[in-house]
Every structure is written in structure tokens, then in C-alpha cells.
Enzyme design. Structure first.
Site, PDB file in Angstrom:
ATOM      1  N   ASP A 177      86.401-103.253  -4.576  1.00  0.00           N
ATOM      2  CA  ASP A 177      86.100-104.647  -4.908  1.00  0.00           C
ATOM      3  C   ASP A 177      86.067-105.503  -3.649  1.00  0.00           C
ATOM      4  O   ASP A 177      86.706-105.172  -2.647  1.00  0.00           O
ATOM      5  CB  ASP A 177      87.180-105.240  -5.819  1.00  0.00           C
ATOM      6  CG  ASP A 177      87.299-104.488  -7.123  1.00  0.00           C
ATOM      7  OD1 ASP A 177      86.301-103.892  -7.550  1.00  0.00           O
ATOM      8  OD2 ASP A 177      88.407-104.503  -7.692  1.00  0.00           O
TER       9      ASP A 177
HETATM   10  N1  URA Z   1      90.447-100.262  -8.634  1.00  0.00           N
HETATM   11  C1  URA Z   1      90.208-101.586  -8.620  1.00  0.00           C
HETATM   12  O1  URA Z   1      90.555-102.290  -9.535  1.00  0.00           O
HETATM   13  N2  URA Z   1      89.560-102.093  -7.552  1.00  0.00           N
HETATM   14  C2  URA Z   1      89.166-101.362  -6.503  1.00  0.00           C
HETATM   15  O2  URA Z   1      88.598-101.907  -5.568  1.00  0.00           O
HETATM   16  C3  URA Z   1      89.427 -99.999  -6.532  1.00  0.00           C
HETATM   17  C4  URA Z   1      90.066 -99.463  -7.616  1.00  0.00           C
END
Ligand code: URA
Length: 243
Positions: free
Chosen positions: A106
């Protein structure tokens, strides 16, 4: 690739030495986009131009590249962003050729991200059936009780489908929050954040600290390194073992 001298392009395609390539050019055996080129030093672009030697089109084997990046927050892991936010590719100064991220992190998650131009390798690493473990450190609101930990460990329904069991380890407490380590092998969208939210705790910070045996230690935020062959082989073996 930018324009380069024809003899260099021919030799880097691996068919002959640079000196022999010069002879081929002088002998009129080389064409660029259908035109015979006899002049040494003529430049061409191997990405765009059709270069033939004795009527045979040159093909370039793309070198396989495997990169491990410590992604900072506020970078997207897509190749471009409609909102114009910075992409992880911008952090790879000095990397020749195109690579793309293996899976995603993310915008607000930091930590380890693999990038490669090897599609088969990327698919293996991403596919949940090969169970490549990914470990995250998460700062969450409040503290998990035993029941909530059990819920995360056993798996829970997200979009009507159970998550695979997770490994959870308590790390430390701060005043109002706490840090935990969570290891999963799936990569559903915002999976870790959603899993914690389901237990009633928002994730305030999320850092991916491990992908299989690859560890974030020694790699500062924004830095990257190339994997060595032994690491690529070991990752490939892990997928062959299904673990
Ligand atoms: N899980 C999440 O919620 N975000 C990420 O970036 C990776 C795994």
C-alpha cells in the site's frame, strides 16, 4: 535502450566479436530497417530498429534482474499513478531496463518489495499456493487480547473467503498502542490492515520486514540492492517445495 554503434549492438547480441561485426558491416551483410549499412560508426536503436545480419533479425536476450527495495511510505507500487503520486520505479536510479513490482504494498506501507523483469519468477512468488511467507511489523491501536490473536491465527472470512492461518507474535507496547509481528503467505488487497480491522484494531503503521528468508536488515528506507544468484535460486527452490 538508446542509440549505439552498430558493431557494438551486433556483438552484444552475442553472435560475434565487435571486430568481426565491423567486417560484416563493411562486407554489406548488415541491414537496418531494410537498408544495407556499410559505414562503420553508424548508430541504431536496438529497441526500435530492425537490424539484420545475413537476413536474420537480431534478437536480444533480456538479462534477468531481481531487485530488493526497502519501499518508503508515500510511494505507489504501480508503474504509473493517475493521481501523479511517486512510484517505486523512481527509486531505482541506475537500474537498466524495465522491472516491475512483484505484488504490491500500500501507499502507506513501507518495507520490502521485490522487483523483476522475470515474469515466471514474479508469478511464483505471488501465487499463494507456493506459500512464500511474508512478515510484517504492525503498529496497531490498543492491544490484542488472546481471543483476537486466536482469530487472526486461525483465519477469518474476508470477502466470503477464509484467510489462511497467520503467525502472530507480540513485540512491544507503547502508551496507547502496540507492535505485533504477523506472518502470512497470501497477498490479498490490504489483507493485513483488514485482518486487524476485523478484530477492532486499526493499523497505524505497517512495515514488511521479511519475504521468505530475505530480511530488511541492512537496507535503509529508499535503498535497494540486487539479489545474488544464490538468493534467486533459493527462492525458486522454495516454490518448488511448495513452502
Ligand atoms: N497488507 C496490507 O494491508 N497492506 C500491505 O501493503 C501489505 C499487506
Amino acid at each position: 535502450m538508446a542509440e549505439e554503434r552498430l558493431q557494438k549492438i551486433i556483438s552484444s547480441a552475442g553472435i560475434t566479436s565487435r571486430r568481426k561485426a565491423e567486417e560484416l558491416i563493411v562486407q554489406g551483410r548488415v541491414t537496418v530497417n531494410g537498408k544495407v549499412i556499410r559505414e562503420l560508426g553508424t548508430k541504431a536503436d536496438p529497441d526500435k530498429d530492425h537490424i539484420k545480419v545475413d537476413g536474420k533479425l537480431l534478437r536480444f536476450k533480456e538479462q534477468k534482474t531481481y531487485i530488493l527495495l526497502n519501499k518508503p511510505v508515500k510511494y505507489v507500487t504501480t508503474l504509473s499513478d493517475p493521481e501523479g503520486r511517486p512510484t517505486v520505479i523512481e527509486l531505482l536510479r541506475g537500474v537498466k531496463g524495465r522491472v516491475y513490482p512483484v505484488g504490491r504494498l500500500d501507499y502507506d506501507t513501507s518495507g520490502l518489495l521485490l522487483l523483476t523483469n522475470d515474469g515466471g519468477f514474479a508469478n511464483m512468488i505471488m501465487h499463494p499456493k507456493f506459500e512464500i511467507q511474508k512478515t510484517y511489523e504492525a503498529k496497531i491501536e490498543g492491544e490484542l487480547n488472546d481471543k483476537e490473536i486466536e482469530k487472526l491465527q486461525k483465519g477469518m472470512k474476508l470477502e466470503g473467503r477464509m484467510t489462511a492461518p497467520a503467525r502472530i507474535k507480540k513485540l512491544r507496547r507503547t502508551d496507547k498502542n502496540s507492535w505485533l509481528e504477523i506472518t502470512i503467505h497470501e497477498g490479498r488487497k490490504r489483507q493485513v490492515r483488514r485482518m486487524f480491522e476485523r478484530t477492532g484494531h486499526s493499523v497505524l503503521k505497517l512495515i514488511r520486514t521479511k519475504i521468505a528468508f530475505l530480511d530488511i536488515k541492512g537496507l535503509n528506507t529508499g535503498e535497494y540492492r540486487f539479489l545474488i544468484k544464490a538468493e534467486v535460486d533459493r527462492l525458486t527452490r522454495l516454490t518448488e517445495e511448495g513452502r
